[in-house]
Motif scaffolding. Structure first.
Motif, PDB file in Angstrom:
ATOM      1  N   HIS A  64      31.025  29.004  37.942  1.00  0.00           N
ATOM      2  CA  HIS A  64      31.285  28.500  36.706  1.00  0.00           C
ATOM      3  C   HIS A  64      30.468  28.828  35.641  1.00  0.00           C
ATOM      4  O   HIS A  64      30.801  29.119  34.459  1.00  0.00           O
ATOM      5  N   MET A  68      31.562  31.250  32.059  1.00  0.00           N
ATOM      6  CA  MET A  68      31.315  30.655  30.798  1.00  0.00           C
ATOM      7  C   MET A  68      30.428  31.488  29.899  1.00  0.00           C
ATOM      8  O   MET A  68      30.619  32.021  28.718  1.00  0.00           O
ATOM      9  N   ARG A  72      31.679  33.651  26.536  1.00  0.00           N
ATOM     10  CA  ARG A  72      31.177  33.649  25.251  1.00  0.00           C
ATOM     11  C   ARG A  72      30.735  35.150  24.801  1.00  0.00           C
ATOM     12  O   ARG A  72      30.717  35.505  23.679  1.00  0.00           O
ATOM     13  N   ASP A  97      37.453  26.187  38.777  1.00  0.00           N
ATOM     14  CA  ASP A  97      38.461  25.266  37.916  1.00  0.00           C
ATOM     15  C   ASP A  97      38.073  26.185  36.684  1.00  0.00           C
ATOM     16  O   ASP A  97      37.343  26.058  35.938  1.00  0.00           O
ATOM     17  N   GLN A  99      40.166  26.607  34.002  1.00  0.00           N
ATOM     18  CA  GLN A  99      40.389  25.888  32.555  1.00  0.00           C
ATOM     19  C   GLN A  99      38.891  25.023  32.119  1.00  0.00           C
ATOM     20  O   GLN A  99      38.635  25.011  30.979  1.00  0.00           O
ATOM     21  N   SER A 100      38.387  24.623  33.069  1.00  0.00           N
ATOM     22  CA  SER A 100      37.272  23.760  32.963  1.00  0.00           C
ATOM     23  C   SER A 100      36.119  24.513  32.366  1.00  0.00           C
ATOM     24  O   SER A 100      35.464  24.310  31.188  1.00  0.00           O
ATOM     25  N   ILE A 102      36.899  27.534  30.630  1.00  0.00           N
ATOM     26  CA  ILE A 102      37.056  27.989  29.282  1.00  0.00           C
ATOM     27  C   ILE A 102      36.687  26.542  28.132  1.00  0.00           C
ATOM     28  O   ILE A 102      36.162  26.992  27.367  1.00  0.00           O
ATOM     29  N   HIS A 103      37.032  25.453  28.639  1.00  0.00           N
ATOM     30  CA  HIS A 103      36.670  24.128  27.797  1.00  0.00           C
ATOM     31  C   HIS A 103      35.089  24.306  27.612  1.00  0.00           C
ATOM     32  O   HIS A 103      34.722  24.059  26.648  1.00  0.00           O
ATOM     33  N   ASP A 104      34.510  24.278  28.716  1.00  0.00           N
ATOM     34  CA  ASP A 104      33.105  24.151  28.776  1.00  0.00           C
ATOM     35  C   ASP A 104      32.157  25.306  27.923  1.00  0.00           C
ATOM     36  O   ASP A 104      30.991  25.180  27.443  1.00  0.00           O
ATOM     37  N   GLY A 106      33.164  26.479  25.174  1.00  0.00           N
ATOM     38  CA  GLY A 106      33.046  26.450  23.711  1.00  0.00           C
ATOM     39  C   GLY A 106      33.724  27.355  22.962  1.00  0.00           C
ATOM     40  O   GLY A 106      33.442  27.530  21.867  1.00  0.00           O
ATOM     41  N   ALA A 137      50.767  27.075  26.170  1.00  0.00           N
ATOM     42  CA  ALA A 137      49.681  27.347  24.902  1.00  0.00           C
ATOM     43  C   ALA A 137      50.480  27.740  23.797  1.00  0.00           C
ATOM     44  O   ALA A 137      49.862  27.709  22.688  1.00  0.00           O
TER      45      ALA A 137
END
Length: 354
Positions: A64, A68, A72, A97, A99-100, A102-104, A106, A137
């Protein structure tokens, strides 16, 4: 069907579909060597392919945080318009996960998560795994998603019936000698025979297959040949752009083909091409790209010259009754990243006959 020959990867199919959707940066969430060859080729085609380089530690504790960081970094370094995170066998087995992450992360860049691995029997699963989140999307319409589902099913059907997926193992072959086939093609043209030259090509492979139609016109400009090409303006963004460039290039070189089908319709296009063959009733036909899409009942009584880029497609084409079968080896790598028609080996041989 249980295959004992290598088959296309659903991960790679996902990467190519992301490219066709206008994705600037794709992130493979897995080991650094996953899909290395195709990742490198796709970078030549303008899409950056990054990797989270998962190793044994992440196999246990998860990736994870590395994902991220790469998201970034990609946004800061490349300022992409769109990104896609593409799963691999490792990330799917450990249950990441995407998608999680991608969300985290930011990130502000529009990004989709493609949950895929290489364990699917059909590579079209990778295409659908990319198109479905793209539709969610708003990158493509619901109608386009359904159109793509239909076309993928037809392409699969053709491969299972008459293609490289029609049996568990097919001996690869380089096909017939190109100069021998070229001599016969010129002989027919000079005899007053009538012909059809059909390109039914898959996406960017048309950048080279189009050259073989142009070469026939160059070598035999006065022969009665009807030129047909699947260059109608439909499909995902890159597919439509490629069709426009190739059509313009053919016209600049003296060939203005009838348009029949789009570059992503090669699998569904066979019966329509067959009906056109029946209307023209030619003595010979040059068929390039995915010639096995045309059912064999449409080519009975025609001397067929077919050209594919698949060595495992030679035997099925011969079984269909195609008299001359040739292979353009390494065609796909030569058509990635190009924006104009590429010279083909058979085309150059055909021109040399004059």
């Amino acid at each position: 069907m249980d295959y004992i020959q290598p088959r296309p990867s659903s991960i790679v199919a996902a990467l190519y579909t992301a490219r066709d959707l206008g994705v600037d940066v794709a992130i493979l969430h897995g080991p650094s060597g996953c899909s290395f060859k195709h990742a490198r080729l796709l970078e030549e085609d303008g899409m950056r392919v990054l990797t989270t380089s998962l190793a044994d530690n992440e196999f246990i504790f998860g990736g994870h945080d590395p994902l991220m960081r790469v998201l970034r970094y990609a946004e800061e370094m490349f300022s992409p318009r769109r990104m896609a995170v593409v799963g691999t066998c490792v990330s799917m087995i450990i249950g990441e996960d995407l998608q999680s992450a991608i969300h985290d992360a930011g990130v502000a860049t529009p990004a989709i998560a493609v949950d895929i691995h290489a364990g699917f029997r059909e590579n079209i699963d990778g295409v659908l795994a990319t198109l479905e989140p793209a539709a969610a999307a708003g990158w493509i319409s619901a109608d386009e998603l359904e159109r793509q589902r239909y076309l993928l099913a037809k392409a699969n059907e053709v491969e299972r019936l008459r293609g490289a997926a029609s049996r568990a193992y097919i001996e690869p072959s380089r096909g017939d000698l190109k100069h021998v086939a070229a001599e016969r093609l010129v002989e027919l043209a000079d005899s007053g025979a009538t012909g059809v030259a059909v390109m039914n090509a898959k996406k960017e492979t048309a950048y080279m297959f189009a050259d073989e139609l142009i070469a026939l016109h160059d070598a035999c400009p006065d022969t009665a040949v009807t030129y047909v090409a699947n260059l109608e303006d439909r499909g995902l963004p890159k597919v439509r752009e490629d069709a426009g460039r190739i059509l313009a290039g053919m016209r600049e070189r003296g060939v203005d083909p009838e348009l029949l089908g789009a570059l992503d319709e090669y699998g569904a296009n066979g019966p329509a091409i067959g009906e056109r063959l029946r209307e023209i009733a030619p003595d010979f036909a040059l068929m390039v790209g995915v010639p096995h899409a045309v059912p064999p009942e449409y080519t009975e009584g025609i001397e067929v010259f077919s050209i594919t880029n698949g060595p495992r497609q030679v035997a099925p084409l011969r079984e269909m009754g195609h008299r001359h079968v040739m292979v353009e080896i390494d065609l796909h790598p030569k058509t990635l990243g190009v924006r104009d028609i590429v010279a083909s080996e058979f085309g150059e041989v055909l021109r040399s006959m004059r």
